[in-house]
Design a protein around this motif. Structure first.
Motif, PDB file in Angstrom:
ATOM      1  N   PRO A   1       0.824  -1.320  -0.110  1.00 14.43           N
ATOM      2  CA  PRO A   1       0.061   0.040   0.016  1.00 14.43           C
ATOM      3  C   PRO A   1       0.736   1.532  -0.154  1.00 14.43           C
ATOM      4  N   ALA A   2       1.949   1.311   0.706  1.00 12.37           N
ATOM      5  CA  ALA A   2       2.679   2.504   0.658  1.00 12.37           C
ATOM      6  C   ALA A   2       3.368   2.842  -0.327  1.00 12.37           C
ATOM      7  N   LYS A   3       3.594   1.972  -1.334  1.00 13.71           N
ATOM      8  CA  LYS A   3       4.258   2.221  -2.477  1.00 13.71           C
ATOM      9  C   LYS A   3       3.516   3.144  -3.585  1.00 13.71           C
ATOM     10  N   VAL A   4       4.334   3.849  -4.389  1.00 13.17           N
ATOM     11  CA  VAL A   4       3.660   4.848  -5.407  1.00 13.17           C
ATOM     12  C   VAL A   4       2.221   4.293  -5.997  1.00 13.17           C
ATOM     13  N   LEU A   5       2.466   2.811  -6.342  1.00 13.44           N
ATOM     14  CA  LEU A   5       1.218   2.328  -6.792  1.00 13.44           C
ATOM     15  C   LEU A   5       1.099   0.935  -6.048  1.00 13.44           C
ATOM     16  N   GLY A   6      -0.192   1.320  -5.057  1.00  9.08           N
ATOM     17  CA  GLY A   6      -0.375   0.127  -4.292  1.00  9.08           C
ATOM     18  C   GLY A   6      -1.623  -0.480  -4.267  1.00  9.08           C
ATOM     19  N   CYS A   7      -1.844  -1.539  -3.626  1.00  2.88           N
ATOM     20  CA  CYS A   7      -3.187  -2.269  -3.601  1.00  2.88           C
ATOM     21  C   CYS A   7      -3.657  -2.554  -2.032  1.00  2.88           C
ATOM     22  N   LEU A   8      -4.496  -3.271  -1.759  1.00  3.95           N
ATOM     23  CA  LEU A   8      -4.998  -3.562  -0.385  1.00  3.95           C
ATOM     24  C   LEU A   8      -4.259  -4.915   0.102  1.00  3.95           C
ATOM     25  N   GLY A   9      -3.187  -4.735   0.667  1.00  3.77           N
ATOM     26  CA  GLY A   9      -2.430  -5.715   1.030  1.00  3.77           C
ATOM     27  C   GLY A   9      -0.923  -6.017   0.234  1.00  3.77           C
ATOM     28  N   ASP A  10      -0.566  -7.320   0.308  1.00  2.00           N
ATOM     29  CA  ASP A  10       0.498  -7.491  -0.398  1.00  2.00           C
ATOM     30  C   ASP A  10       0.150  -7.777  -2.184  1.00  2.00           C
ATOM     31  N   GLY A  11       1.138  -7.406  -2.961  1.00  2.00           N
ATOM     32  CA  GLY A  11       1.118  -7.693  -4.440  1.00  2.00           C
ATOM     33  C   GLY A  11       2.139  -7.505  -4.907  1.00  2.00           C
ATOM     34  N   GLY A  12       2.509  -8.154  -5.907  1.00  2.00           N
ATOM     35  CA  GLY A  12       3.860  -7.736  -6.848  1.00  2.00           C
ATOM     36  C   GLY A  12       3.898  -8.469  -8.078  1.00  2.00           C
ATOM     37  N   ALA A  13       4.812  -8.282  -8.798  1.00  2.00           N
ATOM     38  CA  ALA A  13       5.076  -8.506 -10.332  1.00  2.00           C
ATOM     39  C   ALA A  13       6.547  -8.748 -10.696  1.00  2.00           C
ATOM     40  N   ILE A  14       6.653  -9.715 -11.776  1.00  2.00           N
ATOM     41  CA  ILE A  14       8.129  -9.933 -12.399  1.00  2.00           C
ATOM     42  C   ILE A  14       7.981  -9.031 -13.541  1.00  2.00           C
ATOM     43  N   ILE A  15       8.860  -8.103 -13.801  1.00  2.00           N
ATOM     44  CA  ILE A  15       8.911  -7.572 -15.204  1.00  2.00           C
ATOM     45  C   ILE A  15      10.288  -8.053 -15.921  1.00  2.00           C
ATOM     46  N   THR A  16      10.068  -8.267 -17.180  1.00  2.00           N
ATOM     47  CA  THR A  16      11.164  -9.061 -18.043  1.00  2.00           C
ATOM     48  C   THR A  16      11.084  -8.678 -19.204  1.00  2.00           C
ATOM     49  N   ASN A  17      12.196  -8.637 -19.918  1.00  2.00           N
ATOM     50  CA  ASN A  17      12.317  -8.809 -21.603  1.00  2.00           C
ATOM     51  C   ASN A  17      13.185 -10.091 -21.939  1.00  2.00           C
ATOM     52  N   ASN A  18      12.962 -11.038 -20.972  1.00  2.00           N
ATOM     53  CA  ASN A  18      13.508 -12.287 -21.056  1.00  2.00           C
ATOM     54  C   ASN A  18      12.279 -13.331 -21.187  1.00  2.00           C
ATOM     55  N   ASP A  19      12.111 -13.737 -22.381  1.00  2.00           N
ATOM     56  CA  ASP A  19      11.147 -14.686 -22.969  1.00  2.00           C
ATOM     57  C   ASP A  19      10.919 -15.836 -22.020  1.00  2.00           C
ATOM     58  N   ASP A  20      11.994 -16.410 -21.764  1.00  2.00           N
ATOM     59  CA  ASP A  20      12.112 -17.598 -21.205  1.00  2.00           C
ATOM     60  C   ASP A  20      11.809 -17.726 -19.890  1.00  2.00           C
ATOM     61  N   LEU A  21      12.241 -16.421 -19.051  1.00  2.00           N
ATOM     62  CA  LEU A  21      12.109 -16.394 -17.626  1.00  2.00           C
ATOM     63  C   LEU A  21      10.204 -15.931 -17.752  1.00  2.00           C
ATOM     64  N   ALA A  22       9.640 -15.433 -18.582  1.00  2.00           N
ATOM     65  CA  ALA A  22       8.451 -15.094 -18.410  1.00  2.00           C
ATOM     66  C   ALA A  22       7.531 -16.407 -18.743  1.00  2.00           C
ATOM     67  N   SER A  23       7.834 -17.423 -19.579  1.00  2.00           N
ATOM     68  CA  SER A  23       7.270 -18.369 -19.673  1.00  2.00           C
ATOM     69  C   SER A  23       7.233 -19.350 -18.417  1.00  2.00           C
ATOM     70  N   TYR A  24       8.528 -19.364 -17.796  1.00  2.00           N
ATOM     71  CA  TYR A  24       8.661 -20.025 -16.548  1.00  2.00           C
ATOM     72  C   TYR A  24       8.089 -19.580 -15.575  1.00  2.00           C
ATOM     73  N   ALA A  25       7.967 -18.036 -15.193  1.00  2.00           N
ATOM     74  CA  ALA A  25       7.252 -17.305 -14.246  1.00  2.00           C
ATOM     75  C   ALA A  25       5.750 -17.708 -14.328  1.00  2.00           C
ATOM     76  N   TYR A  26       5.035 -17.556 -15.696  1.00  2.00           N
ATOM     77  CA  TYR A  26       3.760 -17.776 -15.620  1.00  2.00           C
ATOM     78  C   TYR A  26       3.154 -19.139 -15.252  1.00  2.00           C
ATOM     79  N   SER A  27       4.217 -20.269 -15.381  1.00  2.00           N
ATOM     80  CA  SER A  27       3.655 -21.507 -14.817  1.00  2.00           C
ATOM     81  C   SER A  27       4.042 -21.701 -13.449  1.00  2.00           C
ATOM     82  N   VAL A  28       5.006 -21.150 -13.095  1.00  2.00           N
ATOM     83  CA  VAL A  28       5.836 -21.524 -11.568  1.00  2.00           C
ATOM     84  C   VAL A  28       4.631 -20.918 -10.680  1.00  2.00           C
TER      85      VAL A  28
END
Length: 389
Positions: free
Chosen positions: A201-228
């Protein structure tokens, strides 16, 4: 309302206000800021509580905003960094460089993958690990490097990437505080294998509670993360990897989509308040009793988002107590403990004299878009009163 943005107060002026109550972050006010009941109703009407169109839409909008190829939402930024290290599959027991000035989550993400972390003193001016400090580190036996993009600015990433590439060392960015932060036009999290975002919540862009994201230009990491993030399952629900349960819920996706519409306002408001801090405290900086935060990313014209307004102050503990008596909330980042402070985890702060000196003096003043200019003036006048300037 009278605007005081360009006002610098002479120290002999009396305070303009009676005692105010200014929490470091007003969570109660934050929880009343949006039409949350409508967002709950919208989410329930959609029938999607986890996954669904709100998640996909939010990930798409983060890609559009940051210019980074992929956004994969997860439960929190710590999970994001752990997933990146799982993907890298580095040799167990090998060494990972981390900035001394960062949250324990940065280091624990590497430790969770069976790696050993090595804290490095950060740059005094910026509070970040920059190429200047990194150039003095032997990278020949290092398996990865973590850079924390801190307080709304980025480090000097061109020079850092040159150093790391020449030593074949992958970069993992702790860009949890980095939404809206750029270095020479590239968004935080877009330089190495991948980065993370936190929607606490205290971040510039906050939600109600915890939340996060992976940001990447790596296609293999993105595919892996969507699954994991979904137990390692693929589109047919057949497991592809050993995974985990780390998914942003649809209600928070709708909240974040709503807040993302206002992100330019949130950042501009923070910059305006920071300018007021700067103007009214510059005399104390000139006197050497206070060091104000950097206005731009290292070696870049990209301005800070002022995720935090972190100062270095003489007699910082006394000043924090004085401000508390004035009704002003302040905190030390990470609870006042750098990675190097964590004796129970095998570190010795005595080996990091520069970090010890910084943490004895650093703390955060209130900074968020809900604050009013009158409150910043009250804070700066109180600080001026403390130093008797």
């Amino acid at each position: 309302m009278t605007v005081y943005s360009n006002t610098v107060f002479h120290p002999t002026f009396c305070l303009l206000f009676t005692k105010m109550k200014i929490p470091f972050f007003d969570y109660k006010k934050y929880c009343k800021e949006l039409p949350y009941a409508d967002l709950v109703s919208e989410t329930l009407s959609s029938g999607y509580l986890i996954g669904g169109p709100a998640i996909s839409k939010f990930e798409e909008e983060i890609v559009n905003y940051t210019g980074i190829k992929h956004c994969i939402t997860v439960g929190n930024a710590t999970d994001a960094m752990e997933i990146i290290f799982d993907f890298l599959d580095l040799p167990k027991g090998s060494e990972v460089i981390v900035p001394a000035h960062t949250m324990i989550a940065t280091a624990s993400a590497a430790v969770s993958a069976g790696l050993k972390v090595k804290p490095i003193d950060v740059n005094f001016r910026y509070g970040l690990l920059t190429s200047k400090e990194l150039s003095n580190v032997n990278l020949s036996n290092v398996s990865a490097c973590m850079i924390t993009q801190l307080n709304g600015i980025c480090s000097d990433m061109d020079e850092i990437m040159n150093l790391l590439r020449s030593n074949s060392v992958p970069l993992v960015e702790d860009s949890a505080q980095g939404i809206g932060s750029f270095y020479k036009g590239t968004h935080a999290g877009g330089f190495g294998v991948g980065g993370c975002l936190s929607f606490y919540p205290a971040k510039v862009l906050g939600c109600l509670g915890d939340g996060g994201a992976i940001i990447t230009n790596n296609d293999d990491l993105a595919s892996y993360a969507y699954s994991v993030r979904d137990h390692g399952r693929g589109v047919d629900l057949q497991p592809l990897y050993w995974g985990r349960n780390s998914r942003l819920d649809s209600l928070n996706a709708n909240i974040l989509l709503t807040r993302l519409l206002n992100i330019d306002y949130y950042i501009e408001k923070r910059r305006r308040l920071a300018s007021l801090y700067d103007n009214n405290l510059s005399a104390l900086q000139d006197q050497g009793v206070l060091k104000l935060p950097a206005k731009h990313s290292v070696a870049s014209d990209n301005p800070s988002t002022y995720q935090n307004y972190e100062v270095l102050a003489e007699k910082s503990s006394d000043l924090m107590a004085f401000l508390k008596d004035k009704g002003i909330g302040t905190i030390r980042q990470w609870g006042g403990f750098s990675i190097a402070h964590l004796r129970n985890l095998g570190f010795n702060i005595d080996n990091y004299p520069r970090t010890l000196d910084q943490f004895d003096r650093m703390f955060l003043l209130p900074m968020n878009h809900m604050l009013e200019e009158e409150e910043i003036i009250y804070i700066t006048q109180s600080i001026t009163e403390f130093y008797g300037a």
